[in-house]
Design an enzyme around this catalytic site. Sequence first.
Site, PDB file in Angstrom:
ATOM      1  N   ASP A 414      -0.785  -9.754  -6.371  1.00 25.07           N
ATOM      2  CA  ASP A 414      -1.058  -8.732  -5.433  1.00 25.07           C
ATOM      3  C   ASP A 414      -0.126  -7.948  -4.435  1.00 25.07           C
ATOM      4  O   ASP A 414       0.595  -7.698  -4.267  1.00 25.07           O
ATOM      5  CB  ASP A 414      -1.949  -9.540  -4.326  1.00 25.07           C
ATOM      6  CG  ASP A 414      -3.457  -8.152  -4.115  1.00 25.07           C
ATOM      7  OD1 ASP A 414      -3.535  -7.691  -4.438  1.00 25.07           O
ATOM      8  OD2 ASP A 414      -4.163  -9.245  -3.140  1.00 25.07           O
ATOM      9  N   GLU A 417       1.390  -2.381  -3.928  1.00 24.12           N
ATOM     10  CA  GLU A 417       1.866  -0.583  -4.354  1.00 24.12           C
ATOM     11  C   GLU A 417       3.527  -0.518  -4.030  1.00 24.12           C
ATOM     12  O   GLU A 417       3.919   0.535  -4.466  1.00 24.12           O
ATOM     13  CB  GLU A 417       0.876  -0.312  -2.726  1.00 24.12           C
ATOM     14  CG  GLU A 417      -1.108  -0.419  -3.779  1.00 24.12           C
ATOM     15  CD  GLU A 417      -1.453  -2.106  -2.946  1.00 24.12           C
ATOM     16  OE1 GLU A 417      -1.973  -2.325  -4.412  1.00 24.12           O
ATOM     17  OE2 GLU A 417      -0.580  -2.573  -2.204  1.00 24.12           O
ATOM     18  N   ASP A 492      -9.647  -3.658  -3.687  1.00 24.41           N
ATOM     19  CA  ASP A 492     -10.684  -4.449  -2.124  1.00 24.41           C
ATOM     20  C   ASP A 492     -12.060  -3.182  -1.930  1.00 24.41           C
ATOM     21  O   ASP A 492     -12.549  -2.795  -1.502  1.00 24.41           O
ATOM     22  CB  ASP A 492      -9.891  -3.763  -1.549  1.00 24.41           C
ATOM     23  CG  ASP A 492      -8.918  -5.349  -1.273  1.00 24.41           C
ATOM     24  OD1 ASP A 492      -9.271  -6.058  -2.025  1.00 24.41           O
ATOM     25  OD2 ASP A 492      -8.332  -5.107  -0.311  1.00 24.41           O
TER      26      ASP A 492
END
Length: 822
Positions: A414, A417, A492
Amino acid sequence: MIKDEETATGERYPDIYHEYRPNAAVLQYQEKDDIFVYEADNGAALKVEVVSEDIFRFRYAPEGHFERDFSYAIDPSLKYSLPRVTMGGDETHYFIHTHKVFCRIDKQNLQVSLYQAEGQKLICEDAEPYYCRRTMLRGTDQVRITKKAPPSEAYFGMGDKTGPANLRGNKVQNWNTDSFSYKKGQDPLYRSIPFYFGLRNGLGYGIFVNNSYRTHFDFDSEQQGLTSFWADGGEMDYYFIHGPALMDVARRYAWLTGRPELPPMWALGFHQCRWSYYPESRVMELAQEFRGRQIPCDAIYLDIDYMDGYRCFTWNKDYFPNPAGMIGKLREQGFQTVVMIDPGIRVDQQYPVYKKGLEQDAFVYRSTGELMRGPVWPPDCVFPDFTHPNVREWWGQLYKGLYLEDGVSGFWNDMNEPAVFKLDIATCPDNVLHHYDGAPCDHRKAHNIYGQQMSRATFEGLKSLKPDKRPFVLTRATFSGGQRFASVWTGDNAATWEHLRLANLQCQRLAASGFSFVGTDIGGFNKQPDGELFIRWIQLAVFHPLYRVHSMGNNLDGAAEAEAELIQAAEQENRMDQEPWSYGEDNTLLAKKAIELRYQLLPYIYTAFYQHIKNGAPVIRSLFLYSQEDPTAIEREEEFLFGDHLLVAPILEPGIETVQVYLPQGRWYDYWNGALYEGKQMANFKTQADRIPILVKAGAVIPNYPVQQYVGEQQFEEISLCAYFGEGRSTLYEDAGEGYGYREGQYKLRTFTTKAGKNSFSLMQELQGKYQTSYRTFQLSIVGLSFKVSSCRADGKETAFEQDGAQLRVKVQEGFKEVVWK
């Protein structure tokens, strides 16, 4: 030229920039091994590589010097033989053509036009010459191609974009971005997939831009009949993929960028997750609740709070004093354990991962020579450089304790990015440097592939630690080609009906864009769904390969060191848990029925994955992939095909009594009651709380397993097959569900062929592979018979059967060759 630019503080400054276009006559060209280079007299050059009969690659160099031929997107194991290529030209154009594609290159400006070789039908053409801009302050900051966009041309793909399915009239960009509770139309999001489909006069093609910088795509947003794509740096390098069937474009793109391995079978079961399940007693209570309620579940996830102070690869021993013991107890009950790992490594001189990473020089630096440091969940983090092979190897071995010693089954990467809190840009600054496998660069080039390379390091590490086990990796951020390493989810999201619609569209789009192992946070991550929304979501997600509930829960503690303000703004109301039993007994039964349907369909889903890894066919298929000649089908966003034979129509609005479903070409049977419908029409279905409309293509054979509480709980003595009157071919693929024995022939592939006559119906089976299934018989049902059966013969022997109107049931041996009904 001199152009005023604006700084981040609003100041103006002059920037001198140069523009390059191949706007002079082509002086010469050279060819070797089906690679053609055309050089203009102003120095610009075009390199054309014929990859296959259907795939052409185009690279541009403004001054004739091409960059290193390297890509994280293209499958490095790709093997192909050179196709037969013919070249030539006339006074105005050079020609390159294969059996499938005819390419014309303008001798004055290197503009490219591409035709289907058969019939010389135009597919795709440049509207302007290639364009490159370089500035003194930023270097190359734009490379662009502009193509003509005829009025009827449609565009699809681009990964998880939240706009309409047909992208015409829209402008999008790719820059991996942490997008908490994103909205419809918000762009960019978590993934960068610079690939789109074009459909022009019934002819399909694809464009893949092989550039990891921030990329932009303008699908005629200003209605000038132009489609453009450009990158903020690097080289213009793109692949043209010929169809003409859009499904073939999808398959060829998957071949080009790589297909995943078969997942472990348990990974296709139901997964339960929240932020966060702790301590151990809460995790065990959750497991017992599933088993006590007889609701199937294969995996329980642990979010960041399992760690010691958000230190990756550690355990909070107050919450989990004996992780291996807990995981062992979960495994005894049939649960796999999946844990989160983030890239942000806490700065702590007593933390072995941080100390060893410093010794290994594993973290990224700024151009000033300082370590890149910033807050994520810990207040101060450093970030591994996953573009360095030594760092990937080091990272992969960090999983040893969790994977080998504690028994964790899968990993969830997670925040990759990479996300950085408290910065407006929400990620690393441009001046952060990366190794990029031997061609050092700054973050502008490495940003979009950071998450992909993290999941690669994880995947390769797990493979090296347990060579006989199939890895399960789930990643949030990735790039084209990342499907080789990890499954994805849409990030999300929020508990709204709009997000249910987005979930449906995003998963279709990602599957078409190479990522078939995709899902969403069922019920929404942010906010709280009501029972109706949760049930409609969990019913839709039966047909999303990753079947996972995930929510924020009542979590405020986890944000204490970082995103507290953001989370508090999203947490105005008291939060419930988001388990299948969280919405009252009636909804619990509905959720249980949906999850049980998923487990019944596991052999069909696993077979769809097998087809995907063999030929690249997406598991989820938008109607534009199925019926591109149908103008209604290409504009539909709600319905989709799941595998070869199931048409799914989710219910995306609350409180409705009927739902309109578009049935594409063919004949379709209602999965629930066997009613027959003709295709190419709208049909109304009365909504029911316990189901969504599902239809089956005539001639299909659909396998079902008995319901089990987790994969491998039962050794089946019998499974069911349901054949639908009509003609067609179906497959059923099975193996051990784990390991790589299938590569040595330990699999069973059944090919079923159905034939229908006025007063007859037959089902034939062909078998391949050495794997022995546990079951020895099929409970075979026939749906849609148009005649009364008087005889049933299995391999020539009369066999007893039961018929009730249009449906018939018979028991046959699993190795049968042919069953005939008359």
